[in-house]
Structure formats: C-alpha cells, structure tokens
Scaffold this motif. Structure first.
Motif, PDB file in Angstrom:
ATOM      1  N   SER A 169       0.820  -1.218   0.000  1.00  0.00           N
ATOM      2  CA  SER A 169       0.000   0.000   0.000  1.00  0.00           C
ATOM      3  C   SER A 169       0.852   1.264   0.000  1.00  0.00           C
ATOM      4  CB  SER A 169      -0.931   0.006   1.219  1.00  0.00           C
ATOM      5  OG  SER A 169      -1.814  -1.087   1.187  1.00  0.00           O
ATOM      6  N   LEU A 170       1.846   1.298   0.901  1.00  0.00           N
ATOM      7  CA  LEU A 170       2.628   2.522   1.071  1.00  0.00           C
ATOM      8  C   LEU A 170       3.528   2.819  -0.121  1.00  0.00           C
ATOM      9  CD1 LEU A 170       3.634   2.195   4.837  1.00  0.00           C
ATOM     10  CD2 LEU A 170       2.048   3.857   3.836  1.00  0.00           C
ATOM     11  N   SER A 171       4.049   1.795  -0.766  1.00  0.00           N
ATOM     12  CA  SER A 171       4.934   2.036  -1.912  1.00  0.00           C
ATOM     13  C   SER A 171       4.181   2.679  -3.067  1.00  0.00           C
ATOM     14  CB  SER A 171       5.577   0.724  -2.380  1.00  0.00           C
ATOM     15  OG  SER A 171       4.592  -0.190  -2.831  1.00  0.00           O
ATOM     16  N   THR A 172       2.856   2.544  -3.050  1.00  0.00           N
ATOM     17  CA  THR A 172       2.018   3.194  -4.062  1.00  0.00           C
ATOM     18  C   THR A 172       1.587   4.586  -3.609  1.00  0.00           C
ATOM     19  OG1 THR A 172       1.183   1.038  -4.768  1.00  0.00           O
ATOM     20  CG2 THR A 172      -0.091   2.980  -5.400  1.00  0.00           C
ATOM     21  N   VAL A 173       0.950   4.656  -2.436  1.00  0.00           N
ATOM     22  CA  VAL A 173       0.391   5.919  -1.952  1.00  0.00           C
ATOM     23  C   VAL A 173       1.494   6.957  -1.730  1.00  0.00           C
ATOM     24  CG1 VAL A 173      -0.874   7.015  -0.070  1.00  0.00           C
ATOM     25  CG2 VAL A 173      -1.584   4.778  -0.907  1.00  0.00           C
ATOM     26  N   SER A 174       2.651   6.511  -1.207  1.00  0.00           N
ATOM     27  CA  SER A 174       3.712   7.459  -0.859  1.00  0.00           C
ATOM     28  C   SER A 174       4.341   8.105  -2.076  1.00  0.00           C
ATOM     29  CB  SER A 174       4.797   6.755  -0.029  1.00  0.00           C
ATOM     30  OG  SER A 174       5.456   5.764  -0.815  1.00  0.00           O
ATOM     31  N   GLN A 175       4.096   7.548  -3.260  1.00  0.00           N
ATOM     32  CA  GLN A 175       4.618   8.162  -4.486  1.00  0.00           C
ATOM     33  C   GLN A 175       4.052   9.567  -4.670  1.00  0.00           C
ATOM     34  OE1 GLN A 175       7.005   7.314  -6.181  1.00  0.00           O
ATOM     35  NE2 GLN A 175       6.812   7.677  -8.364  1.00  0.00           N
ATOM     36  N   LEU A 176       2.924   9.830  -4.045  1.00  0.00           N
ATOM     37  CA  LEU A 176       2.282  11.140  -4.159  1.00  0.00           C
ATOM     38  C   LEU A 176       2.817  12.141  -3.143  1.00  0.00           C
ATOM     39  CD1 LEU A 176      -1.401   9.869  -4.507  1.00  0.00           C
ATOM     40  CD2 LEU A 176       0.172  10.471  -6.352  1.00  0.00           C
ATOM     41  N   LEU A 177       3.678  11.685  -2.213  1.00  0.00           N
ATOM     42  CA  LEU A 177       4.144  12.533  -1.123  1.00  0.00           C
ATOM     43  C   LEU A 177       5.601  12.952  -1.341  1.00  0.00           C
ATOM     44  CD1 LEU A 177       2.732  10.442   1.876  1.00  0.00           C
ATOM     45  CD2 LEU A 177       1.662  12.396   0.739  1.00  0.00           C
ATOM     46  N   PRO A 178       6.017  14.097  -0.811  1.00  0.00           N
ATOM     47  CA  PRO A 178       7.431  14.486  -0.880  1.00  0.00           C
ATOM     48  C   PRO A 178       8.277  13.572  -0.007  1.00  0.00           C
ATOM     49  CG  PRO A 178       6.196  16.032   0.495  1.00  0.00           C
ATOM     50  CD  PRO A 178       5.182  15.126  -0.139  1.00  0.00           C
ATOM     51  N   ASP A 179       9.549  13.375  -0.388  1.00  0.00           N
ATOM     52  CA  ASP A 179      10.439  12.480   0.363  1.00  0.00           C
ATOM     53  C   ASP A 179      10.624  12.930   1.805  1.00  0.00           C
ATOM     54  OD1 ASP A 179      10.694  10.962  -1.863  1.00  0.00           O
ATOM     55  OD2 ASP A 179      12.741  11.591  -2.367  1.00  0.00           O
ATOM     56  N   GLN A 180      10.416  14.210   2.076  1.00  0.00           N
ATOM     57  CA  GLN A 180      10.588  14.723   3.438  1.00  0.00           C
ATOM     58  C   GLN A 180       9.617  14.072   4.423  1.00  0.00           C
ATOM     59  OE1 GLN A 180      10.524  16.430   0.701  1.00  0.00           O
ATOM     60  NE2 GLN A 180      11.957  18.156   0.694  1.00  0.00           N
ATOM     61  N   LEU A 181       8.548  13.479   3.905  1.00  0.00           N
ATOM     62  CA  LEU A 181       7.561  12.825   4.772  1.00  0.00           C
ATOM     63  C   LEU A 181       7.796  11.327   4.900  1.00  0.00           C
ATOM     64  CD1 LEU A 181       4.256  14.621   3.663  1.00  0.00           C
ATOM     65  CD2 LEU A 181       5.659  15.070   5.683  1.00  0.00           C
ATOM     66  N   SER A 182       8.926  10.846   4.397  1.00  0.00           N
ATOM     67  CA  SER A 182       9.180   9.403   4.417  1.00  0.00           C
ATOM     68  C   SER A 182       9.327   8.848   5.831  1.00  0.00           C
ATOM     69  CB  SER A 182      10.442   9.074   3.609  1.00  0.00           C
ATOM     70  OG  SER A 182      11.583   9.697   4.177  1.00  0.00           O
ATOM     71  N   PHE A 183       9.602   9.710   6.819  1.00  0.00           N
ATOM     72  CA  PHE A 183       9.721   9.241   8.195  1.00  0.00           C
ATOM     73  C   PHE A 183       8.415   8.605   8.672  1.00  0.00           C
ATOM     74  CE2 PHE A 183       8.017  13.533   8.568  1.00  0.00           C
ATOM     75  CZ  PHE A 183       7.043  13.417   9.546  1.00  0.00           C
TER      76      PHE A 183
END
Length: 300
Positions: A169-183
């Motif tokens: 799920s996250l590897s898909t949804v997180s593509q829409l987020l900036p890397d700064q939120l990867s924490f």
C-alpha cells in the motif's frame, strides 16, 4: 510516451476469433495524460513479440511499475541500480537473473506433486482459514524453499504478511508525497531492510561463488554486486510477484467456489466444482476475470 498492453477482456476474443468490439481497441490518455492503453487481444500479442528486441536496443524502457502503478523507489534498496522492482531491471541484469528464476520456479511433474502435498498438509492443519493471510504464508513458504532448499526461514511469517500489506500500500500511496515525509513509514522500511539483509545472507551462502564470477565481468552493472541484485529479485518475488499475485489468484478462485455469488446473477455458475484432475482451465479463467495485474507498461 507511456505504452501499455492491458489484459482487459473487452476486445479481442482470442482463440482464433477475429471479432472485436468497436471503440475499445485502445484507450488514449489512460491511465494518464499522453499514455495509451492497448486492449485488443491480437494487438497485445503482436506488441509483446517485439518487446524483448526493442528493450535490448534501448527503444523502450521499464521503470518501477507494477501494472499501472508507479511505485516509490524508497522501498527498494540502495545497493541496486536502478532502484526498482525486478521488472524495471536493465536488459543485462535480466540476462543474469532469468536463469535463476527459471531454475527456481519451473515446476515439473514431481514439483507439482510436491506442491499438492504441501497444500493438503497446509489445509489439513487449519481449523479456519484467514484469506488472504494464511494463503500468503503458504505461498511465501513454498517460494522460499525453492530458492533456498533446506534452509530455515529467518523471516517470521506473521511479521512478513503484516509488513507486506503495509509495503504494497505505502509504496504506491507514498509516491504522491514528498520524500521529506518518508519518516512516516520508517517502521515498514526498517522491517523491509531487515528482510532484505536476511535474504542477501542466504543468497551469498547458496549462490555467492557463481555470482562472484559474474561480478568479475560487471554483469549486473550498474549495480555493484550481483549478490545484491539477486537478493533484491528474491525479495521482489516474496513481496510482490509470486508472493502477492499468486495468493490473490488463489483467493479470488476460492471466492468463486465458496462464496455466495447469487448477487451477481448468472456471472458465476452456482454449485460449480473444479475438476481436480485438471484444475488449470478454471484458474486461467479466474485470473483472466480477476486479473492480479492490470497491464504491462513500458515507456518510449
């Protein structure tokens, strides 16, 4: 441009039929702007015959995509280049990995009997089945033992299934987020890294000598090490390819057989039973109807 061959069933009947439904042979600007999805069965077959040559010549390339989904490269390890699922590896990397995949997962008659016996033992040990969690555990166990025969699996099955659900799920949804939120997803990333390191240790133990010879000629370039490349491919198999699509296909097939499908009219025949001596046609039709992967994309 983004070209994609889709396994949608609306066009091209296959089986020698040339009948097609007007207006759905392809879809322009789908799944995104400046992309084209090809649905015609006959055109899909023709396009796929050209893919290997065009890929090798650099005319097309594949990235970090699973079907129409573009995944976040943060969920792949820094030792591999490109940081992508195995489907996005370079042609030269595919040349290294393909023989291993074929050796591990080509299933002859003896292998088929072993899988049947394993499935019976698995089912016999359950009082209640949790779909898909239990199916994923069984598939994971089967894949692991074919890659590392005789090895004790250092990955806890419950931990694996829980993290697999998160990573998919996250590897898909997180593509829409900036890397700064990867924490926000540090936990799943750390568990994924732990699984990678355990798999890499076993790859080195089982296949390190052969892979060292390939490293001498930089066969996995631009990745520095073929051990890392193969370990990433194994993890992709466990998390995404066989480890995700196979349980999905089994679970939807079980739904057709055992769920109350009356709400869907005559789409699914009531009381249908699989021919246990020849179950393959049923599962091919089930996977056609409930496709685990929507399309086969490339960029050009």
């Amino acid at each position: 441009n983004f070209g994609a061959t889709a396994n949608a069933a609306c066009c091209g009947c296959g089986g020698g039929s040339q009948r097609e439904y007007v207006g759905c042979a392809d879809s322009v600007d789908f799944p995104g702007q400046d992309s084209t999805s090809i649905q015609s069965w006959h055109q899909v077959v023709a396009e796929m015959k050209t893919m290997v040559g065009r890929f090798a010549r650099g005319e097309i390339w594949r990235g970090n995509e699973l079907g129409f989904i573009i995944s976040n490269e943060l969920f792949w390890q820094p030792e591999t280049n490109p940081k992508a699922v195995l489907l996005g590896a370079s042609p030269s990397q595919h040349e290294v990995l393909r023989p291993y995949l074929e050796a591990w997962f080509t299933c002859d008659a003896a292998c088929a009997e072993d899988v049947k016996a394993s499935a019976r033992a698995f089912m016999g040990g359950l009082q209640k089945m949790e779909v898909q969690a239990d199916v994923k555990k069984w598939v994971h166990t089967e894949l692991f033992k074919r890659v590392f025969p005789g090895a004790r699996n250092p990955i806890d099955l419950d931990e694996f299934v829980e993290n697999q659900n998160k990573v998919v799920s996250l590897s898909t949804v997180s593509q829409l987020l900036p890397d700064q939120l990867s924490f926000v997803f540090d936990g799943p990333l750390k568990t994924l890294r732990s699984h990678y390191e355990k798999v890499r240790g076993l790859v080195r133990q089982y296949y390190g000598a052969d892979l060292k010879a390939l490293d001498a000629r930089r066969a996995c370039y631009p990745s520095a090490s073929c051990v890392d490349q193969v370990a990433s491919a194994v993890l992709d198999t466990l998390y995404f390819a066989g480890g995700l699509s196979v349980p999905s296909a089994i679970s939807t097939g079980m739904w057709v057989l055992y769920a109350d499908t009356s709400a869907h009219g005559t789409t699914f025949p009531a009381g249908y039973r699989v021919n246990k001596y020849d179950p393959v046609p049923f599962y091919y039709e089930s996977m056609r109807f409930f496709a685990p992967v929507v399309g086969l994309p490339w960029w050009e």
